[in-house]
Write an enzyme that holds these catalytic residues in place. Sequence first.
Site, PDB file in Angstrom:
ATOM      1  N   HIS A  34     -15.293  30.390  33.461  1.00 41.62           N
ATOM      2  CA  HIS A  34     -15.382  30.268  34.912  1.00 41.62           C
ATOM      3  C   HIS A  34     -16.852  30.410  35.312  1.00 41.62           C
ATOM      4  O   HIS A  34     -17.734  30.539  34.447  1.00 41.62           O
ATOM      5  CB  HIS A  34     -14.501  31.324  35.598  1.00 41.62           C
ATOM      6  CG  HIS A  34     -14.722  32.720  35.086  1.00 41.62           C
ATOM      7  ND1 HIS A  34     -15.902  33.402  35.283  1.00 41.62           N
ATOM      8  CD2 HIS A  34     -13.929  33.548  34.349  1.00 41.62           C
ATOM      9  CE1 HIS A  34     -15.822  34.591  34.723  1.00 41.62           C
ATOM     10  NE2 HIS A  34     -14.636  34.710  34.138  1.00 41.62           N
ATOM     11  N   GLU A  35     -17.100  30.436  36.618  1.00 40.43           N
ATOM     12  CA  GLU A  35     -18.463  30.459  37.150  1.00 40.43           C
ATOM     13  C   GLU A  35     -19.247  31.693  36.663  1.00 40.43           C
ATOM     14  O   GLU A  35     -20.467  31.624  36.508  1.00 40.43           O
ATOM     15  CB  GLU A  35     -18.366  30.447  38.674  1.00 40.43           C
ATOM     16  CG  GLU A  35     -19.301  29.581  39.457  1.00 40.43           C
ATOM     17  CD  GLU A  35     -20.134  28.543  38.746  1.00 40.43           C
ATOM     18  OE1 GLU A  35     -19.578  27.526  38.292  1.00 40.43           O
ATOM     19  OE2 GLU A  35     -21.363  28.711  38.680  1.00 40.43           O
ATOM     20  N   HIS A  37     -19.056  33.144  33.638  1.00 40.14           N
ATOM     21  CA  HIS A  37     -19.575  32.783  32.313  1.00 40.14           C
ATOM     22  C   HIS A  37     -20.720  31.772  32.440  1.00 40.14           C
ATOM     23  O   HIS A  37     -21.733  31.879  31.756  1.00 40.14           O
ATOM     24  CB  HIS A  37     -18.479  32.122  31.474  1.00 40.14           C
ATOM     25  CG  HIS A  37     -17.300  32.989  31.179  1.00 40.14           C
ATOM     26  ND1 HIS A  37     -16.041  32.723  31.636  1.00 40.14           N
ATOM     27  CD2 HIS A  37     -17.193  34.128  30.447  1.00 40.14           C
ATOM     28  CE1 HIS A  37     -15.199  33.637  31.197  1.00 40.14           C
ATOM     29  NE2 HIS A  37     -15.864  34.522  30.483  1.00 40.14           N
ATOM     30  N   GLY A 148     -22.274  40.261  31.141  1.00 37.75           N
ATOM     31  CA  GLY A 148     -22.064  40.426  32.571  1.00 37.75           C
ATOM     32  C   GLY A 148     -21.902  41.884  32.978  1.00 37.75           C
ATOM     33  O   GLY A 148     -21.299  42.678  32.246  1.00 37.75           O
TER      34      GLY A 148
HETATM   35  P1  AMP Z   1     -15.080  37.500  28.538  1.00 33.85           P
HETATM   36  O1  AMP Z   1     -14.878  36.063  28.200  1.00 33.85           O
HETATM   37  O2  AMP Z   1     -14.187  37.999  29.620  1.00 33.85           O
HETATM   38  O3  AMP Z   1     -15.130  38.386  27.324  1.00 33.85           O
HETATM   39  O4  AMP Z   1     -16.530  37.598  29.173  1.00 33.85           O
HETATM   40  C1  AMP Z   1     -17.662  37.079  28.489  1.00 33.85           C
HETATM   41  C2  AMP Z   1     -18.904  37.536  29.210  1.00 33.85           C
HETATM   42  O5  AMP Z   1     -18.891  37.041  30.539  1.00 33.85           O
HETATM   43  C3  AMP Z   1     -19.013  39.065  29.303  1.00 33.85           C
HETATM   44  O6  AMP Z   1     -20.350  39.447  29.092  1.00 33.85           O
HETATM   45  C4  AMP Z   1     -18.564  39.343  30.705  1.00 33.85           C
HETATM   46  O7  AMP Z   1     -19.108  40.525  31.241  1.00 33.85           O
HETATM   47  C5  AMP Z   1     -19.116  38.112  31.436  1.00 33.85           C
HETATM   48  N1  AMP Z   1     -18.402  37.914  32.690  1.00 33.85           N
HETATM   49  C6  AMP Z   1     -17.061  37.803  32.861  1.00 33.85           C
HETATM   50  N2  AMP Z   1     -16.754  37.680  34.176  1.00 33.85           N
HETATM   51  C7  AMP Z   1     -17.933  37.728  34.848  1.00 33.85           C
HETATM   52  C8  AMP Z   1     -18.296  37.668  36.231  1.00 33.85           C
HETATM   53  N3  AMP Z   1     -17.391  37.531  37.178  1.00 33.85           N
HETATM   54  N4  AMP Z   1     -19.605  37.754  36.544  1.00 33.85           N
HETATM   55  C9  AMP Z   1     -20.543  37.905  35.575  1.00 33.85           C
HETATM   56  N5  AMP Z   1     -20.270  37.966  34.263  1.00 33.85           N
HETATM   57  C10 AMP Z   1     -18.988  37.879  33.900  1.00 33.85           C
END
Ligand code: AMP
Length: 281
Positions: A34-35, A37, A148
Amino acid sequence: MKILRTVAEITEFAKAAQQAGKVIGLVPTMGALHEGHLTLMRTAREKCDVVIASVFVNPVQFGPNEDYDAYPRRFEEDCQKLESVGVDAVFHPEPKEMYPDGYGTYVNVESAFTGKLCGGQRPGHFRGVATVVTKLMNLSRAQEAFFGQKDAQQVLVIRRFVKDLNIQVNINMVPIVREESGLARSSRNAYLSPEEKTAALVLSRSLKKAEAAYEAGEKSVEALKKVVREEIATEPMAVIDYVELYSFDELKEIETVNGESLLAIAVKIGKTRLIDNIILG
Ligand code: AMP
């Protein structure tokens, strides 16, 4: 964009980039992009010569009763998004490639703060995260890695083991990306029904209320947590997992906010557990 599926393929790609003197950036994800990532990808794109994203739903960081099987997997759509923001390569291995038969090594951050917040509620979660991120850092040969603030405790855990294990990588933390409604973007938002999605707005709304109280002069940790709890209580579908306010560097207990502090919440909306946070001070 190159699609790398094996250890041999990412090794060859990273070695060539390293030998050409490129600054390599790593952005680990579990996909269903999503945005949030994509903002990490764009930040990496600006700072690095070569950007390697990973899309890997890491079995080791899920507990036995968590959503490993149900976690959304949309690799083709993810590839289109990654390509659109100029990512150079995506690493998308099978679990067996990362954890072959006989696999036996795990990275366990034993600092007290690991057991708080999500670490307290999801035993073994950060051990799984630290293990896979260490492997991804080694494989990608990255000098820069991007994470993030959405998962703020994860950033602290990663900073800790990178320092402790003398890994030569710089950790960049990117602010939370939200929908216009305020809802923090998350792959798990896909689980929410329209009604639950409206109910989920209570997370960001409660944090905003606490932030407003803080800006109006409220510095007491108990009072600020109460503002959050009371707002969440107005939403019948919401069940609090935790509402905590700690010092940001080490998640130490504090009574008043007078330095960078992390106000972090985990709330169940129906069966979906959502997290959100803001940094005060
Ligand atoms: P995930 O795929 O959920 O493991 O997230 C991968 C990376 O994207 C991690 O470093 C998360 O912290 C970051 N991330 C996920 N959602 C967001 C968001 N809404 N804003 C900023 N970074 C994000």
